[in-house]
Design a protein around this motif. Sequence first.
Motif, PDB file in Angstrom:
ATOM      1  N   MET A   1       0.821  -1.203   0.000  1.00 41.71           N
ATOM      2  CA  MET A   1       0.000   0.000   0.000  1.00 41.71           C
ATOM      3  C   MET A   1       0.866   1.269   0.000  1.00 41.71           C
ATOM      4  O   MET A   1       0.564   2.239   0.676  1.00 41.71           O
ATOM      5  CB  MET A   1      -0.950   0.015   1.193  1.00 41.71           C
ATOM      6  N   ASP A   2       1.950   1.244  -0.768  1.00 42.41           N
ATOM      7  CA  ASP A   2       2.830   2.417  -0.813  1.00 42.41           C
ATOM      8  C   ASP A   2       2.104   3.663  -1.306  1.00 42.41           C
ATOM      9  O   ASP A   2       2.455   4.790  -0.930  1.00 42.41           O
ATOM     10  CB  ASP A   2       4.030   2.131  -1.709  1.00 42.41           C
ATOM     11  N   TRP A   3       1.096   3.490  -2.155  1.00 38.93           N
ATOM     12  CA  TRP A   3       0.353   4.625  -2.687  1.00 38.93           C
ATOM     13  C   TRP A   3      -0.325   5.431  -1.588  1.00 38.93           C
ATOM     14  O   TRP A   3      -0.528   6.640  -1.723  1.00 38.93           O
ATOM     15  CB  TRP A   3      -0.700   4.156  -3.697  1.00 38.93           C
ATOM     16  N   LEU A   4      -0.662   4.779  -0.474  1.00 40.24           N
ATOM     17  CA  LEU A   4      -1.378   5.457   0.597  1.00 40.24           C
ATOM     18  C   LEU A   4      -0.511   6.501   1.283  1.00 40.24           C
ATOM     19  O   LEU A   4      -1.002   7.554   1.685  1.00 40.24           O
ATOM     20  CB  LEU A   4      -1.863   4.420   1.612  1.00 40.24           C
ATOM     21  N   THR A   5       0.770   6.220   1.423  1.00 38.28           N
ATOM     22  CA  THR A   5       1.668   7.110   2.167  1.00 38.28           C
ATOM     23  C   THR A   5       2.703   7.787   1.270  1.00 38.28           C
ATOM     24  O   THR A   5       3.642   8.399   1.767  1.00 38.28           O
ATOM     25  CB  THR A   5       2.398   6.316   3.265  1.00 38.28           C
ATOM     26  N   ALA A   6       2.533   7.697  -0.039  1.00 35.54           N
ATOM     27  CA  ALA A   6       3.536   8.241  -0.955  1.00 35.54           C
ATOM     28  C   ALA A   6       3.616   9.759  -0.915  1.00 35.54           C
ATOM     29  O   ALA A   6       4.690  10.334  -1.121  1.00 35.54           O
ATOM     30  CB  ALA A   6       3.243   7.775  -2.380  1.00 35.54           C
ATOM     31  N   ARG A   7       2.497  10.429  -0.642  1.00 39.52           N
ATOM     32  CA  ARG A   7       2.459  11.893  -0.669  1.00 39.52           C
ATOM     33  C   ARG A   7       1.806  12.422   0.601  1.00 39.52           C
ATOM     34  O   ARG A   7       0.924  11.776   1.180  1.00 39.52           O
ATOM     35  CB  ARG A   7       1.653  12.387  -1.883  1.00 39.52           C
ATOM     36  N   PRO A   8       2.217  13.625   1.062  1.00 43.16           N
ATOM     37  CA  PRO A   8       1.500  14.256   2.175  1.00 43.16           C
ATOM     38  C   PRO A   8       0.018  14.407   1.847  1.00 43.16           C
ATOM     39  O   PRO A   8      -0.372  14.543   0.681  1.00 43.16           O
ATOM     40  CB  PRO A   8       2.195  15.622   2.301  1.00 43.16           C
ATOM     41  N   ILE A   9      -0.805  14.398   2.880  1.00 41.47           N
ATOM     42  CA  ILE A   9      -2.262  14.356   2.723  1.00 41.47           C
ATOM     43  C   ILE A   9      -2.856  15.697   3.136  1.00 41.47           C
ATOM     44  O   ILE A   9      -2.691  16.123   4.281  1.00 41.47           O
ATOM     45  CB  ILE A   9      -2.849  13.221   3.590  1.00 41.47           C
ATOM     46  N   ALA A  10      -3.527  16.357   2.211  1.00 39.64           N
ATOM     47  CA  ALA A  10      -4.136  17.660   2.481  1.00 39.64           C
ATOM     48  C   ALA A  10      -5.429  17.469   3.267  1.00 39.64           C
ATOM     49  O   ALA A  10      -6.382  16.860   2.780  1.00 39.64           O
ATOM     50  CB  ALA A  10      -4.406  18.406   1.177  1.00 39.64           C
ATOM     51  N   HIS A  11      -5.448  17.990   4.490  1.00 40.83           N
ATOM     52  CA  HIS A  11      -6.563  17.796   5.419  1.00 40.83           C
ATOM     53  C   HIS A  11      -7.782  18.587   4.951  1.00 40.83           C
ATOM     54  O   HIS A  11      -7.766  19.814   4.908  1.00 40.83           O
ATOM     55  CB  HIS A  11      -6.127  18.275   6.808  1.00 40.83           C
ATOM     56  N   ARG A  12      -8.820  17.891   4.552  1.00 40.64           N
ATOM     57  CA  ARG A  12     -10.043  18.496   4.008  1.00 40.64           C
ATOM     58  C   ARG A  12      -9.748  19.289   2.735  1.00 40.64           C
ATOM     59  O   ARG A  12     -10.403  20.287   2.432  1.00 40.64           O
ATOM     60  CB  ARG A  12     -10.733  19.373   5.051  1.00 40.64           C
ATOM     61  N   GLY A  13      -8.763  18.834   1.981  1.00 40.56           N
ATOM     62  CA  GLY A  13      -8.315  19.550   0.805  1.00 40.56           C
ATOM     63  C   GLY A  13      -7.312  20.627   1.176  1.00 40.56           C
ATOM     64  O   GLY A  13      -7.009  20.848   2.347  1.00 40.56           O
ATOM     65  N   LEU A  14      -6.785  21.287   0.161  1.00 37.23           N
ATOM     66  CA  LEU A  14      -5.803  22.356   0.383  1.00 37.23           C
ATOM     67  C   LEU A  14      -6.564  23.677   0.498  1.00 37.23           C
ATOM     68  O   LEU A  14      -6.768  24.391  -0.481  1.00 37.23           O
ATOM     69  CB  LEU A  14      -4.802  22.392  -0.766  1.00 37.23           C
ATOM     70  N   HIS A  15      -7.010  23.990   1.721  1.00 34.03           N
ATOM     71  CA  HIS A  15      -7.915  25.119   1.910  1.00 34.03           C
ATOM     72  C   HIS A  15      -7.216  26.310   2.548  1.00 34.03           C
ATOM     73  O   HIS A  15      -6.305  26.158   3.365  1.00 34.03           O
ATOM     74  CB  HIS A  15      -9.128  24.703   2.741  1.00 34.03           C
ATOM     75  N   THR A  16      -7.664  27.492   2.144  1.00 37.88           N
ATOM     76  CA  THR A  16      -7.195  28.752   2.714  1.00 37.88           C
ATOM     77  C   THR A  16      -8.409  29.658   2.814  1.00 37.88           C
ATOM     78  O   THR A  16      -8.808  30.309   1.841  1.00 37.88           O
ATOM     79  CB  THR A  16      -6.111  29.409   1.838  1.00 37.88           C
ATOM     80  N   ALA A  17      -9.023  29.712   3.981  1.00 38.89           N
ATOM     81  CA  ALA A  17     -10.295  30.424   4.141  1.00 38.89           C
ATOM     82  C   ALA A  17     -10.170  31.895   3.792  1.00 38.89           C
ATOM     83  O   ALA A  17     -11.095  32.488   3.224  1.00 38.89           O
ATOM     84  CB  ALA A  17     -10.811  30.253   5.564  1.00 38.89           C
ATOM     85  N   SER A  18      -9.026  32.511   4.108  1.00 43.83           N
ATOM     86  CA  SER A  18      -8.845  33.941   3.837  1.00 43.83           C
ATOM     87  C   SER A  18      -8.852  34.252   2.347  1.00 43.83           C
ATOM     88  O   SER A  18      -9.074  35.390   1.944  1.00 43.83           O
ATOM     89  CB  SER A  18      -7.531  34.432   4.458  1.00 43.83           C
ATOM     90  N   GLU A  19      -8.645  33.231   1.525  1.00 41.31           N
ATOM     91  CA  GLU A  19      -8.659  33.397   0.065  1.00 41.31           C
ATOM     92  C   GLU A  19      -9.930  32.818  -0.548  1.00 41.31           C
ATOM     93  O   GLU A  19     -10.028  32.686  -1.770  1.00 41.31           O
ATOM     94  CB  GLU A  19      -7.425  32.735  -0.542  1.00 41.31           C
ATOM     95  N   GLY A  20     -10.895  32.474   0.299  1.00 41.37           N
ATOM     96  CA  GLY A  20     -12.156  31.941  -0.203  1.00 41.37           C
ATOM     97  C   GLY A  20     -12.087  30.487  -0.626  1.00 41.37           C
ATOM     98  O   GLY A  20     -12.977  30.010  -1.347  1.00 41.37           O
ATOM     99  N   VAL A  21     -11.051  29.781  -0.182  1.00 41.42           N
ATOM    100  CA  VAL A  21     -10.930  28.348  -0.471  1.00 41.42           C
ATOM    101  C   VAL A  21     -11.254  27.618   0.830  1.00 41.42           C
ATOM    102  O   VAL A  21     -10.453  27.599   1.764  1.00 41.42           O
ATOM    103  CB  VAL A  21      -9.523  27.983  -0.973  1.00 41.42           C
ATOM    104  N   ILE A  22     -12.434  27.046   0.895  1.00 42.49           N
ATOM    105  CA  ILE A  22     -12.999  26.533   2.139  1.00 42.49           C
ATOM    106  C   ILE A  22     -12.840  25.016   2.215  1.00 42.49           C
ATOM    107  O   ILE A  22     -12.953  24.313   1.210  1.00 42.49           O
ATOM    108  CB  ILE A  22     -14.488  26.928   2.247  1.00 42.49           C
ATOM    109  N   GLU A  23     -12.610  24.523   3.412  1.00 43.69           N
ATOM    110  CA  GLU A  23     -12.415  23.097   3.641  1.00 43.69           C
ATOM    111  C   GLU A  23     -13.542  22.247   3.069  1.00 43.69           C
ATOM    112  O   GLU A  23     -14.714  22.622   3.103  1.00 43.69           O
ATOM    113  CB  GLU A  23     -12.306  22.814   5.146  1.00 43.69           C
ATOM    114  N   ASN A  24     -13.153  21.100   2.524  1.00 43.47           N
ATOM    115  CA  ASN A  24     -14.104  20.110   1.994  1.00 43.47           C
ATOM    116  C   ASN A  24     -14.958  20.646   0.851  1.00 43.47           C
ATOM    117  O   ASN A  24     -16.025  20.098   0.561  1.00 43.47           O
ATOM    118  CB  ASN A  24     -15.020  19.575   3.110  1.00 43.47           C
ATOM    119  N   MET A  25     -14.477  21.691   0.189  1.00 42.16           N
ATOM    120  CA  MET A  25     -15.190  22.280  -0.928  1.00 42.16           C
ATOM    121  C   MET A  25     -14.441  22.006  -2.235  1.00 42.16           C
ATOM    122  O   MET A  25     -13.234  21.734  -2.217  1.00 42.16           O
ATOM    123  CB  MET A  25     -15.332  23.790  -0.733  1.00 42.16           C
ATOM    124  N   PRO A  26     -15.127  22.096  -3.386  1.00 40.67           N
ATOM    125  CA  PRO A  26     -14.466  21.794  -4.659  1.00 40.67           C
ATOM    126  C   PRO A  26     -13.170  22.553  -4.888  1.00 40.67           C
ATOM    127  O   PRO A  26     -12.199  21.977  -5.394  1.00 40.67           O
ATOM    128  CB  PRO A  26     -15.535  22.180  -5.697  1.00 40.67           C
TER     129      PRO A  26
END
Length: 245
Positions: A1-26
């Motif tokens: 299962m190397d694919w599972l840990t191959a890359r860092p995992i973005a928690h709820r996506g790569l979100h930045t609320a101050s830029e209007g990029v909200i967690e768990n959103m497209p």
Amino acid sequence: MDWLTARPIAHRGLHTASEGVIENMPSAFTAAIGGNYAIECDVQCSADGEAMVHHDGVLDRLTETTGPLGGRTVAELKRVDFRNTADRMLTLGELCDLVAGRVTLIVEIKHQRDAKSPLPKRVADVLSSYKGPVATMSFDPDQIATVREQAPNLVRGIVAERNFHPKDWGPMSGWERFRLAHLLHAPTSKPQFVSYRVADLPALAPTLARALFGIPLICWTVRTPEDRAQAEACKAQITFEGFRA
């Protein structure tokens, strides 16, 4: 299962609320794909039994609406306005279409107080036909056992920490907290990886699981250089937010 840990995992996506990029959103998921990060997301159950991509059991924190998510249908949830973004809530199936196998997807099934919730079965059904690298996980070993029964080939993991709080789980005996923290349910839930709270590492149970059975270890949620150093010392892949890993 190397694919599972191959890359860092973005928690709820790569979100930045101050830029209007909200967690768990497209937008957050699109940003994570652009950075070639694995994606962690959360799912809750709608009133009509659909797996909806959202962390909280209530809508108050992120939306212009209040009240429990589980009291609304998919159609109603699709009409909910979020603060600071024009994005709308996704179903799990829509998220799968968006990711389309480009990065690893890790789906956390949020704990359901109703033991008869259709959520774990619905998640298993949706992900069984997904062609990309995908895994599901939960704090709740009963939900993971249900996923194993419904979709034996779907990779599944357990999320854990040293303390399980009553606000999330309701009244719980000291033995039950000990059982969850130390993964004593493993013979029945049979997790294939562990996601452990970084502040609680190192911990005996996930260390033994990796040493004896080769079970991969990831950790949550890494927000500071100190968190990252702790994860690296424990050889755990990080689930991160607030920076680019």
